[in-house]
Design a protein around this motif. Sequence first.
Motif, short mmCIF file in Angstrom:
data_model
loop_
_atom_site.label_atom_id
_atom_site.label_comp_id
_atom_site.label_asym_id
_atom_site.label_seq_id
_atom_site.Cartn_x
_atom_site.Cartn_y
_atom_site.Cartn_z
N GLU A 389 52.78 58.27 -21.31
CA GLU A 389 52.73 57.96 -22.87
C GLU A 389 51.44 57.20 -23.13
O GLU A 389 50.62 57.70 -24.01
N GLY A 390 51.29 56.22 -22.31
CA GLY A 390 49.91 55.62 -22.72
C GLY A 390 48.89 56.19 -22.16
O GLY A 390 47.78 56.20 -23.02
N PHE A 391 48.81 56.84 -21.14
CA PHE A 391 47.43 57.91 -21.12
C PHE A 391 47.13 58.84 -22.20
O PHE A 391 45.96 59.15 -22.70
N ILE A 392 48.25 59.35 -22.67
CA ILE A 392 48.04 60.46 -23.83
C ILE A 392 47.57 59.60 -25.11
O ILE A 392 46.65 60.20 -25.63
N GLN A 393 48.17 58.41 -25.10
CA GLN A 393 47.55 57.62 -26.46
C GLN A 393 46.13 57.32 -26.14
O GLN A 393 45.32 57.33 -27.14
N PHE A 394 45.59 57.08 -24.98
CA PHE A 394 44.35 56.63 -24.55
C PHE A 394 43.52 57.98 -24.88
O PHE A 394 42.37 57.70 -25.41
N LEU A 395 43.83 59.10 -24.57
CA LEU A 395 43.04 60.11 -24.91
C LEU A 395 42.85 60.51 -26.24
O LEU A 395 41.70 61.02 -26.48
N VAL A 396 43.61 60.34 -27.13
CA VAL A 396 43.58 60.87 -28.45
C VAL A 396 43.53 59.29 -29.49
O VAL A 396 43.52 59.39 -30.53
N ALA A 397 43.17 58.27 -28.68
CA ALA A 397 43.17 56.96 -29.70
C ALA A 397 41.99 56.95 -30.70
O ALA A 397 42.40 56.39 -31.82
N ASP A 398 41.00 57.81 -30.35
CA ASP A 398 39.89 57.83 -31.49
C ASP A 398 39.90 59.13 -32.07
O ASP A 398 38.84 59.62 -32.80
N GLY A 399 41.04 59.94 -32.19
CA GLY A 399 41.29 61.13 -32.75
C GLY A 399 40.36 62.15 -32.10
O GLY A 399 39.78 63.19 -32.52
N PHE A 400 39.94 61.90 -31.05
CA PHE A 400 39.14 62.77 -29.88
C PHE A 400 37.74 62.82 -30.36
O PHE A 400 36.77 63.87 -30.23
N GLU A 401 37.32 61.85 -31.32
CA GLU A 401 36.05 61.80 -32.09
C GLU A 401 34.71 61.86 -30.77
O GLU A 401 33.59 62.31 -31.03
N GLY A 402 35.27 61.07 -29.77
CA GLY A 402 33.93 60.94 -28.63
C GLY A 402 33.71 62.24 -28.31
O GLY A 402 32.50 62.53 -27.79
N ILE A 403 34.59 63.17 -27.82
CA ILE A 403 34.42 64.46 -27.48
C ILE A 403 33.77 65.42 -28.49
O ILE A 403 32.79 66.22 -28.50
N TYR A 404 34.50 65.39 -29.80
CA TYR A 404 33.82 65.80 -30.94
C TYR A 404 32.57 65.59 -31.22
O TYR A 404 31.92 66.52 -31.78
N ASP A 405 32.04 64.53 -30.87
CA ASP A 405 30.80 64.17 -31.32
C ASP A 405 29.88 64.70 -30.32
O ASP A 405 28.62 65.20 -30.76
#
Length: 599
Positions: A389-405
Amino acid sequence: MQIQVRRLLEKQVSLKYPAYAIGAYLGLKLTSSIFRSIVKRVRMLIQKKKVREFIQQRNANLQNINIPTPNLSEEVINQVLNSDITQLKSCLKQKKQPVVQQYGVQYGIITHLKYDEAIQAAQECDRLRQDNSPLCQLPLFGIPISMKETFEEKGYPSTVGSSFRINLISEEDGFCVKLLKSGAAIPFLRTNVPQAAMLFESTNDVYGRVQNPWDRTKYAGGSSGGKGAAVAARMSPGGMGSDIGGSIRIPAAMCGVYGFKPTAQRTFMSGHTVYSEAFNGQRTVLCATGPIGKSVDGLVLFFRQLSDPQYLQKFNLFEKDPFFPLLWINEAELGDNKKQRRFGYFKTLEYFDCTLANQRAVEIAVEKLRAQGHQLVEITLPNVELISEGFIQFLVADGFEGIYDLLRQEDTIKEYMPVNFFASTPAGVKNVLSFLLKILGQKSTAKLLAKTNRLKVEELHRLQYQISDLQKQYLRVFDDYQIEAIICPSFGSPALAHSSSVDSTPICLYTYIWNYINLPCGVLPVTKVLKNEQHFKNSRNKQLPAKRVDFYMSQNTEGLPVNIQVVAPPFKEETCLNVMKMLDEQIQFYKHNSYPKLK
């Protein structure tokens, strides 16, 4: 009565203008949104044309490379192609020359071949060898190696699978490449990755999809997928990858070769390209650089060149991260051959089982160690569900903005569909869906869905505290069981069909669990999938992801390679490599199996 009607009319007139204003605003917003969407589509169409021209030019450059036919017998050519790095060093002393195979583009493995530069570097190494230069004693002296496309090399783009980065050419080598070149290693191939390098299969709209050399219908893993495939296809004896959730170990496992992820602070990320400021700025789960190769000995040579302070002294503080500890190689642990050592193992995890083939691989490894007189104790890992659960939370913690950027000018590929859904769906809608999924019996998915909201700062801090607490719990596993290392599955399954990552994500648990708590680990090949193991009926989890893995396992997985994983305490890389070597000497996968033949 007339007065009341007049007042009502006046009120309606007074409300008319705000209504007009709101309507005009919404109209402008809609028009603006449509206009931006059209502009984006036009830009993407223009960029697709540029990408086609870029790839046509790349292919033309590859075709124009004049690679002379080696004046060697078929036996010697096969000897060189099958050699690991230590054997290649011997071949080079005997002046046997490695050759290059031309399947890289066909299998989507390579992005660029640096042939002319490599020949010049090899000629310089020949000169140094004739002069008996002390440089000849360096770990990777004269060895042709491959680099994951995410490492910066002068004159080449690090697209990270993004169409809009094809002209982002590095003006100088990144630190990692400089460090390897300082040991006279010869980077000659750049290998393919997934779009944004955050998937466990490798495909993008620039260089295409990486196909597994063992079976072209299967993925080669990710994100260092091109690297694993290049080594298995004998295009490269070894090379550099990076790993934040399994990106070194998954490709090595899918392709039946060797991979090693150190503790994140034991090797350097300097020179690994910037995805985006938002992505590279996160410090919740750290990425690590490490090698993929044909043997444990080859991994050790890379580890020496990347980590030994004697090779790092010549570089400036700003180049090598001054906050990473420089630890001398512990030769005693690296060469430990004591009898009656004690190791832990587990064959599967109840939260999401691995396939029977992966469990059998662990059984083989355990019996090999027992036969050598070592003690093996079956262990239980704490709070596996919390880590998932924590790893999934980490992946989307920023709303995936790091990748969308990183991908702000283009659409994500279909393999990102689950993450896009998690990132874009409002929390209220997720709560409703979570409730419905629970009613339908998809309890695990329902629980995870509720954990995929963007995190506030204080929520992220709580997550980071949870990670530090879990790290202590996992270190207690080594203490309580009195073990040096853990033997476990390398992944939840062997290589599966292309695009299956969309609905089989839980099988990644066996790699990202060690990134989450930052332990060194490596994988090595042990066996192949048997005919009667082409299923996932053994799964205790009967929900949709398990059913999908069962479906994919039934699609001709017989004969695919299966690796195991070795995990050690933090900064005990030498112990991890030592145990991997012990196992490899007993198993000798490539003594009993051939490398895959490309078709």
